[in-house]
Write a protein that holds these residues in place. Structure first.
Motif, PDB file in Angstrom:
ATOM      1  N   GLY A   1      64.559 -10.116  40.830  1.00  0.00           N
ATOM      2  CA  GLY A   1      63.754 -10.922  41.729  1.00  0.00           C
ATOM      3  C   GLY A   1      63.849 -10.581  43.196  1.00  0.00           C
ATOM      4  O   GLY A   1      63.142 -11.180  44.017  1.00  0.00           O
TER       5      GLY A   1
ATOM      6  N   THR B   1      63.228  -8.799  46.755  1.00  0.00           N
ATOM      7  CA  THR B   1      62.062  -8.179  47.374  1.00  0.00           C
ATOM      8  C   THR B   1      62.342  -6.705  47.637  1.00  0.00           C
ATOM      9  O   THR B   1      63.433  -6.343  48.057  1.00  0.00           O
ATOM     10  CB  THR B   1      61.718  -8.876  48.696  1.00  0.00           C
ATOM     11  OG1 THR B   1      61.440 -10.251  48.440  1.00  0.00           O
ATOM     12  CG2 THR B   1      60.511  -8.239  49.363  1.00  0.00           C
TER      13      THR B   1
ATOM     14  N   GLU C   1      61.785  -8.797  33.709  1.00  0.00           N
ATOM     15  CA  GLU C   1      62.773  -7.899  34.324  1.00  0.00           C
ATOM     16  C   GLU C   1      62.452  -6.438  34.034  1.00  0.00           C
ATOM     17  O   GLU C   1      62.572  -5.580  34.920  1.00  0.00           O
ATOM     18  CB  GLU C   1      64.179  -8.235  33.827  1.00  0.00           C
ATOM     19  CG  GLU C   1      64.780  -9.450  34.482  1.00  0.00           C
ATOM     20  CD  GLU C   1      66.275  -9.542  34.233  1.00  0.00           C
ATOM     21  OE1 GLU C   1      66.971 -10.131  35.075  1.00  0.00           O
ATOM     22  OE2 GLU C   1      66.750  -9.040  33.207  1.00  0.00           O
TER      23      GLU C   1
ATOM     24  N   ARG D   1      59.437  -5.368  36.193  1.00  0.00           N
ATOM     25  CA  ARG D   1      59.814  -5.219  37.600  1.00  0.00           C
ATOM     26  C   ARG D   1      60.671  -3.963  37.811  1.00  0.00           C
ATOM     27  O   ARG D   1      60.530  -3.259  38.811  1.00  0.00           O
ATOM     28  CB  ARG D   1      60.563  -6.466  38.086  1.00  0.00           C
ATOM     29  CG  ARG D   1      59.686  -7.714  38.227  1.00  0.00           C
ATOM     30  CD  ARG D   1      60.495  -8.897  38.759  1.00  0.00           C
ATOM     31  NE  ARG D   1      60.988  -8.642  40.103  1.00  0.00           N
ATOM     32  CZ  ARG D   1      60.336  -8.929  41.223  1.00  0.00           C
ATOM     33  NH1 ARG D   1      59.133  -9.505  41.162  1.00  0.00           N
ATOM     34  NH2 ARG D   1      60.854  -8.660  42.401  1.00  0.00           N
TER      35      ARG D   1
ATOM     36  N   ASP E   1      55.430 -11.677  42.298  1.00  0.00           N
ATOM     37  CA  ASP E   1      55.905 -11.797  40.918  1.00  0.00           C
ATOM     38  C   ASP E   1      54.724 -11.967  39.966  1.00  0.00           C
ATOM     39  O   ASP E   1      54.784 -12.710  38.987  1.00  0.00           O
ATOM     40  CB  ASP E   1      56.886 -12.950  40.768  1.00  0.00           C
ATOM     41  CG  ASP E   1      57.846 -12.743  39.591  1.00  0.00           C
ATOM     42  OD1 ASP E   1      58.176 -11.576  39.305  1.00  0.00           O
ATOM     43  OD2 ASP E   1      58.254 -13.742  38.972  1.00  0.00           O
TER      44      ASP E   1
ATOM     45  N   SER F   1      64.387 -12.994  30.726  1.00  0.00           N
ATOM     46  CA  SER F   1      63.018 -12.562  30.463  1.00  0.00           C
ATOM     47  C   SER F   1      62.762 -12.357  28.988  1.00  0.00           C
ATOM     48  O   SER F   1      61.676 -12.596  28.515  1.00  0.00           O
ATOM     49  CB  SER F   1      62.728 -11.264  31.215  1.00  0.00           C
ATOM     50  OG  SER F   1      63.623 -10.257  30.847  1.00  0.00           O
TER      51      SER F   1
END
Length: 536
Positions: free
Chosen positions: A21, A23, A93, A96, A128, A521
């Motif tokens: 999560g 940035t 996850e 990302r 997200d 996730s």
């Protein structure tokens, strides 16, 4: 938390932070490199320099020349034709992590995408708003990133704030217009090794946690079974050169320091069964594999994995159309990690079997509270044996699968992404096996006939787990306890093992609230999330 891609590449821990999560930002230096690479592509197009995927077709169509007027269509069509993933989508996850690895790759400055393309990926990460990426269908790369890139052009689907929607609708809600891709961008968006590299980074973090738990859980079983502490003697272990072995030996000595149960068992046996006395050797070997794998993943993140690679100057642009998108080294590393973790879990099941077997444990049969009318952990051991067998199948090397694609043009395949997905599946199975062993070891303490003190560390851990999971009396489905134990193993780091351990002082452990399952996730997949692609 924020992670910055600067002149230095991301490492695997950075990728995991973004996956969790954080940035992701680009430094001015990274942005400059991306812009400079795009200028090279513009020069290649303007001068008509032959470059694979820029002004030619791809794969077996590499000798088909594409005119400047057709290069937008080529880039756009590559996304459409390469988005061929199948099966349940990856978890948040995993998606990302792949996106972070892709952005890291473009920031090397040798891919040639516009900064606007990279900023679009960054915007999706920041919101997200995550593309729907089917887990399967790749022999190495291509399909996963194609599904991510679809959203950039207003196609595909995303999951955002719990809602599934089209890529076009997602961009509209974010106030963004679909991108119109230019020369080479379609190819750069789908090739390279960001997919396997992002998944591999997650596998490293989860494996690190699993191995820490494996030491702790095995210590509890070892204590219950009255093992001989000589197995962890520093002088004895020093005869074998292995950083991992030395580390595990020290952790076991610290976790079991001050154990009255082990004091009472001194001299009971000449040597323990292998599932007990080889804990440092097997766990240590897995830690050595983990360290080697981390080095490979960081090298991959430090490499440009694109085809073609652009370099040189605007006056003299250079094009390298070779095989840097092939992830042979990381495929081999993922196969090795999967096998190492499968071996750790297989030995855990053997200790579990010893705990439930009254012929060797000295404990009530199957750790049941009453003989005959209760089965205790009898069938839980069956589950563990089943998962060990599944791990054995999953640990078969993907990197040797081979195959031929693209009309004989791509006649050697490394299956890097499938290797990473298999490693993640082994991790999930292994977390479940260790969770069952953990429950059995805690139950064994409750039924322990030897009246002696436990080690301070295991005493504290036993108390904390019993505050969450009561003694099992065949009074509820054991599967519920197993699910909770799985989340303990998969979602939380174990309490730190103090070294040295003060006499009879309890270590710092979790609060009861911290033992509750974390939001993941894919550990317990919700509806369409892929089993095996677990989030940490």
């Amino acid at each position: 938390m924020s992670v910055t891609r600067s002149e230095q590449p991301l490492d695997w821990r950075d990728v995991c932070a973004v996956a969790a999560g954080a940035t992701l930002e680009l430094s001015a230096h990274a942005r400059g490199r991306i812009r400079a690479a795009r200028e090279l592509i513009d020069q290649i197009v303007a001068r008509g320099i032959r470059a694979y995927g820029v002004n030619t077709g791809v794969g077996a169509l590499c000798d088909v020349v594409v005119s400047p007027a057709e290069q937008h269509d080529l880039s756009h069509n590559i996304l459409m034709s390469h988005a061929v993933g199948v099966g349940a989508p990856l978890g948040a996850e995993e998606t990302r992590a792949i996106m972070a690895a892709a952005i890291n790759n473009y920031a090397h400055g040798h891919s040639g995408v516009r900064i606007e393309v990279v900023e679009r990926l960054l915007a999706l990460l920041e919101a997200d708003c995550l593309p729907e990426v089917p887990a399967f269908g790749s022999v190495g790369y291509l399909s996963h990133m194609a599904h991510i890139a679809l959203v950039c052009v207003g196609a595909g689907h995303v999951k955002w704030r719990g809602e599934r929607m089209s890529g076009a609708e997602a961009l509209r809600r974010l106030g963004l217009e679909p991108l119109s891709l230019e020369a080479k961008e379609g190819l750069s968006l789908v090739n390279g090794t960001p997919c396997v590299t992002g998944l591999a980074a997650l596998a490293l973090r989860r494996a690190q946690r699993l191995l820490d738990w494996a030491d702790v859980v095995s210590a509890m079983s070892f204590e219950n079974l009255g093992g001989q502490m000589a197995a962890f003697d520093a002088g004895s272990l020093a005869f074998r050169v292995s950083p991992g072995l030395a580390q595990v030996g020290a952790r076991m000595r610290a976790a079991l320091a001050g154990s009255g149960l082990l004091g009472a068992s001194i001299g009971r046996r000449t040597q323990d069964p292998l599932s007990m006395r080889t804990i440092p050797h097997v766990h240590g070997a897995a830690r050595d594999v983990l360290a080697a794998t981390a080095e490979v993943v960081n090298r991959e993140l430090a490499s440009t994995t694109d085809n073609p690679i652009v370099a040189g100057t605007p006056q003299e642009p250079q094009v390298y159309s070779q095989a840097h998108a092939v992830g042979a080294s990381i495929a081999l590393a993922m196969d090795s990690l999967a096998a190492a973790l499968a071996q750790v879990a297989a030995m855990a099941e053997r200790r579990l079997d010893r705990l439930v077997n009254p012929l060797v444990s000295g404990l009530p049969a199957f750790l049941a509270q009453a003989s005959g009318t209760r089965s205790g952990f009898m069938i839980a051991q069956y589950t563990a044996a089943s998962l060990v067998a599944q791990n054995r199948r999953e640990a078969a090397p993907a990197s040797l699968d081979g195959g031929v694609t693209s009309g004989l043009q791509e006649d050697h395949l490394c299956h890097a992404t499938p290797a990473a997905l298999k490693a993640l599946a082994v991790l999930e199975n292994s977390s479940r096996i260790l969770g069952i062993e953990l429950l059995a070891a805690v139950q064994a303490y409750d039924l322990q006939p030897v009246k002696a003190e436990r080690a301070p560390y295991t005493e504290g851990l036993h108390a904390q787990i019993r505050a969450i999971v009561p003694t099992y009396r065949d009074d509820r489905p054991l599967a519920d306890d197993m699910t909770l134990a799985f989340h303990m193993i998969a979602d939380r780091d174990p309490p730190p093992v103090p070294d040295p351990l003060p006499a009879r002082s309890a270590p710092v452990l979790w609060t009861a609230a911290a033992m509750e399952p974390a939001a993941r996730s894919t550990a317990q997949p919700a509806n369409d999330a892929m089993p095996g692609a677990v989030g940490s």
